[in-house]
Design an enzyme around this catalytic site. Structure first.
Site, PDB file in Angstrom:
ATOM      1  N   THR A 128       3.269  15.596   8.410  1.00  0.00           N
ATOM      2  CA  THR A 128       3.208  15.193   7.009  1.00  0.00           C
ATOM      3  C   THR A 128       1.991  15.880   6.388  1.00  0.00           C
ATOM      4  OG1 THR A 128       2.700  13.310   5.577  1.00  0.00           O
ATOM      5  CG2 THR A 128       2.241  12.995   7.886  1.00  0.00           C
ATOM      6  N   GLU A 147       4.734   7.888   7.971  1.00  0.00           N
ATOM      7  CA  GLU A 147       4.031   7.111   8.986  1.00  0.00           C
ATOM      8  C   GLU A 147       4.785   5.833   9.362  1.00  0.00           C
ATOM      9  OE1 GLU A 147       2.809   8.644   6.434  1.00  0.00           O
ATOM     10  OE2 GLU A 147       0.820   9.476   6.809  1.00  0.00           O
ATOM     11  N   LYS A 194      -8.229   6.377 -13.817  1.00  0.00           N
ATOM     12  CA  LYS A 194      -9.286   5.463 -14.270  1.00  0.00           C
ATOM     13  C   LYS A 194      -9.770   5.952 -15.619  1.00  0.00           C
ATOM     14  CE  LYS A 194     -12.972   2.679 -12.891  1.00  0.00           C
ATOM     15  NZ  LYS A 194     -14.389   2.723 -12.707  1.00  0.00           N
ATOM     16  N   TRP A 239      -7.673   0.724 -15.155  1.00  0.00           N
ATOM     17  CA  TRP A 239      -6.822   1.463 -14.218  1.00  0.00           C
ATOM     18  C   TRP A 239      -5.450   1.597 -14.851  1.00  0.00           C
ATOM     19  CZ3 TRP A 239      -8.878   3.839 -10.175  1.00  0.00           C
ATOM     20  CH2 TRP A 239     -10.086   3.350  -9.666  1.00  0.00           C
TER      21      TRP A 239
HETATM   22  P1  AMP Z   1       6.254  10.739   2.624  1.00  0.00           P
HETATM   23  O1  AMP Z   1       5.342  10.443   3.733  1.00  0.00           O
HETATM   24  O2  AMP Z   1       6.345  12.171   2.246  1.00  0.00           O
HETATM   25  O3  AMP Z   1       7.601  10.179   2.887  1.00  0.00           O
HETATM   26  O4  AMP Z   1       5.688  10.018   1.319  1.00  0.00           O
HETATM   27  C1  AMP Z   1       5.464   8.638   1.284  1.00  0.00           C
HETATM   28  C2  AMP Z   1       4.973   8.209  -0.068  1.00  0.00           C
HETATM   29  O5  AMP Z   1       6.017   8.333  -1.056  1.00  0.00           O
HETATM   30  C3  AMP Z   1       4.584   6.770  -0.133  1.00  0.00           C
HETATM   31  O6  AMP Z   1       3.307   6.529   0.407  1.00  0.00           O
HETATM   32  C4  AMP Z   1       4.669   6.483  -1.623  1.00  0.00           C
HETATM   33  O7  AMP Z   1       3.509   6.940  -2.305  1.00  0.00           O
HETATM   34  C5  AMP Z   1       5.832   7.336  -2.059  1.00  0.00           C
HETATM   35  N1  AMP Z   1       7.054   6.502  -2.172  1.00  0.00           N
HETATM   36  C6  AMP Z   1       8.025   6.357  -1.276  1.00  0.00           C
HETATM   37  N2  AMP Z   1       8.988   5.510  -1.735  1.00  0.00           N
HETATM   38  C7  AMP Z   1       8.586   5.101  -2.964  1.00  0.00           C
HETATM   39  C8  AMP Z   1       9.112   4.213  -3.967  1.00  0.00           C
HETATM   40  N3  AMP Z   1      10.275   3.589  -3.821  1.00  0.00           N
HETATM   41  N4  AMP Z   1       8.387   4.034  -5.109  1.00  0.00           N
HETATM   42  C9  AMP Z   1       7.215   4.671  -5.300  1.00  0.00           C
HETATM   43  N5  AMP Z   1       6.671   5.512  -4.404  1.00  0.00           N
HETATM   44  C10 AMP Z   1       7.339   5.727  -3.252  1.00  0.00           C
END
Ligand code: AMP
Length: 560
Positions: free
Chosen positions: A194, A341, A451, A456
């Site tokens: 990742t 993760e 911010k 926020w």
């Molecule tokens: P990845 O590791 O590339 O799958 O990215 C994970 C990240 O995608 C998470 O930590 C979130 O920030 C974002 N994410 C995944 N699902 C959602 C969701 N339904 N709404 C908002 N953000 C999301």
């Protein structure tokens, strides 16, 4: 750990470790005649899938793969990839799903870091390996993958890579018998990388037990709601999330266990996706919002009947405008939340009793949330001092989680692993509120929240508002430093072609006025700059790339 009394064990008793091979055993139990389809190139049933998995294990054994070795796969979403999902971990080896969209330097880093021994390489990615092969430190063998064999053409292509053979050809000569052994359920099954905001990609890893538990939980959560179930044995499944991205969110394991008809689309091309969707009567898919946006915007989408299709959106926030446009096409849309993760599922839309009877506008409020906590997942919000915050739907904190399937760390990165797991909770870096009845609402990624003027402000909330303005095709909001207010929000907007030059920056800003006048938002939410662009940059998994926008489009925005 407290000292407890373990169950007595008879030496001859079978212990039944939670292994991927036992998930696969289910694939011949119910409807094994169901098909697994790869574009218009290959069709097979679950009997053949099982035979081919044994053949692949024999091919890999002949290539020198032993338990504990890592096998890398470069392929588009295919039946072959599904075979790798099983054969490689079932041999006791580790499946490394390569993110083919990373740069060659990042791919090189991940391959050396994971210590890949054998590489299955689709012809489209040969140039990447050609460029880096002199620097690969652990790879011993390459196996060639080509679609040409399904068209009766010669698979040979000019290359200096010394291939052991071609996938289909090797499989056809291999025995269909392979005795997959039992071993410890905590055996390492899969790994992938990742990309964070800084530094090298980080390797996450999952065991057989974790994938087994994830499969069972997703099965329970998607399938046990009667009329309101998301995924049933009668569905036809087509992933539109790359199989290198968190095992296509683990759904191929679920679909195979249910003996569902599966359709693998290869390289994503909008016309082929729509063609397969209709021809194969696909009823369930999942993807990131940008892919759905592309399909919904395609003129063909309005001319065909998509009312059988249910789409799970994840990987990024689903905004209201996209949810509405999708529901208008009669596509049933739901959302999920997770990350690399977390294997990935933490939450999914849950249709509580009566929810499907609500008017669409009220349903949308639930469907665009990040979902409702999944079984066996404990999601909470925490402040900076490690204190849990109340689940009242208002208080905002960092999402932390525990479940049986979360990566236990980043491979060979002890400090980052401790940081991920501080206080014994996996820290997501996402900021959210949680309602008393377990709905999660992501406010932002901690790195994206803005911010400004001591407040926020959620970039996702601003995107949600702008996305609903007529004529807006896509939007990304970021914060940039401001000498007076710390940071200020700025928006990049892509307009639908027929609206070019019709919507102005001021026009966009006026949409915030009623929300501010009615007290729903404060004035800090109005973006300073609204910049119209042709395209918004995307990450290797197709999400909006805010890191890149902040670093490379800053001047463009500030000078607009
Ligand atoms: P990845 O590791 O590339 O799958 O990215 C994970 C990240 O995608 C998470 O930590 C979130 O920030 C974002 N994410 C995944 N699902 C959602 C969701 N339904 N709404 C908002 N953000 C999301």
């Amino acid at each position: 750990m407290i000292k407890t009394k373990l169950v007595p064990r008879t030496p001859s008793a079978h212990e039944y470790p939670l292994l991927i091979k036992y998930l696969l055993a289910e694939s011949l139990k119910y409807e094994p005649q169901h098909e697994i389809v790869y574009r218009d190139l290959k069709r097979m049933n679950y009997y053949e899938l099982n035979q081919r998995i044994a053949q692949l294990a024999n091919v890999l054994t002949a290539a020198g793969v032993e338990p504990g070795d890592t096998v890398a796969v470069f392929d588009w979403d295919s039946h072959r990839y599904l075979e790798c999902f099983y054969a490689i971990p079932m041999m006791g080896a580790i499946l490394h799903t390569i993110n083919v969209r990373l740069s060659p330097a990042q791919i090189l880093y991940t391959m050396n870091h994971a210590e890949d021994k054998v590489v299955l390489l689709h012809e489209d990615f040969v140039p990447i390996i050609e460029a880096i092969k002199g620097q690969l430190t652990t790879v011993k063998k390459f196996i060639f993958i080509s679609d040409k064999v399904y068209k009766g053409e010669s698979p040979a292509i000019p290359t200096t890579i010394d291939f052991d053979g071609e996938y289909e050809n090797l499989l056809s000569k291999a025995s269909q018998q392979y005795e997959f052994p039992d071993f410890d359920e905590n055996t390492w099954a899969t790994t992938f990388y990742t990309t964070g905001t800084t530094g090298n990609p980080k390797g996450v890893y999952f065991s057989h037990r974790q994938l087994f538990m994830h499969t069972m939980a997703v099965l329970i959560y998607t399938g046990s709601m009667g009329e309101r179930a998301h995924l049933r044995a009668t569905d036809v499944y087509m992933p539109i999330t790359p199989m290198f991205h968190v095992h296509a969110w683990g759904v191929p394991y679920v679909a195979t266990m249910l003996n569902i008809k599966q359709v693998y689309p290869g390289r994503y091309e909008p016309e082929i996706l729509l063609k397969l969707l209709l021809a194969e009567k696909v009823t369930f898919s999942h993807c990131v919002p940008t892919i759905l946006q592309m399909l919904v915007n395609s003129p063909v989408a309005k001319q065909v009947d998509l009312s059988r299709w249910r789409v799970l959106i994840g990987g990024a926030a689903l905004n209201k405008a996209l949810a509405k446009a999708t529901l208008d096409l009669k596509i049933d849309i739901i959302a999920g939340y997770g990350m690399s993760e977390t294997c990935p599922i933490m939450s999914l839309t849950y249709f509580k009793e009566g929810m499907l009877g609500l008017p669409i506008d009220e349903q949308i409020d639930y469907r665009v949330k990040a979902g409702h906590m999944a079984p066996m997942v404990d999601v909470r919000i925490m402040d900076e001092n490690g204190k849990f915050l109340p689940h009242d739907g208002k208080t905002i904190g960092e999402v932390v989680a525990r479940s049986p399937w979360m990566t236990q760390g980043y491979y060979k990165e002890p400090e980052k692993s401790e940081e991920l797991w501080r206080n014994g909770w996996l820290h997501t870096g996402d900021i959210a509120s949680i309602t008393a009845d377990n709905w999660i609402q992501i406010a932002d990624r901690a790195k994206d929240v803005i911010k400004t003027g001591g407040e926020w402000v959620s970039s996702l909330e601003i995107e949600n508002i702008i996305s609903q303005i007529e004529g807006v095709a896509e939007v990304a909001v970021i914060g940039l430093p401001d000498p007076q207010w710390d940071e200020r929000p700025h928006a990049l907007v892509v307009l639908k072609p027929e609206y070019t030059e019709k919507l102005t920056a001021e026009g966009v800003k006026t949409h915030f006025k009623p929300l501010i006048d009615s007290g729903k938002l404060n004035k800090w939410y109005i973006p300073d700059k609204v910049v119209f662009v042709k395209e918004i940059p995307k990450t290797s998994v197709g999400k909006i790339d805010k890191k890149l926008i902040r670093s490379e489009m800053k001047d463009l925005i500030m000078n607009a």
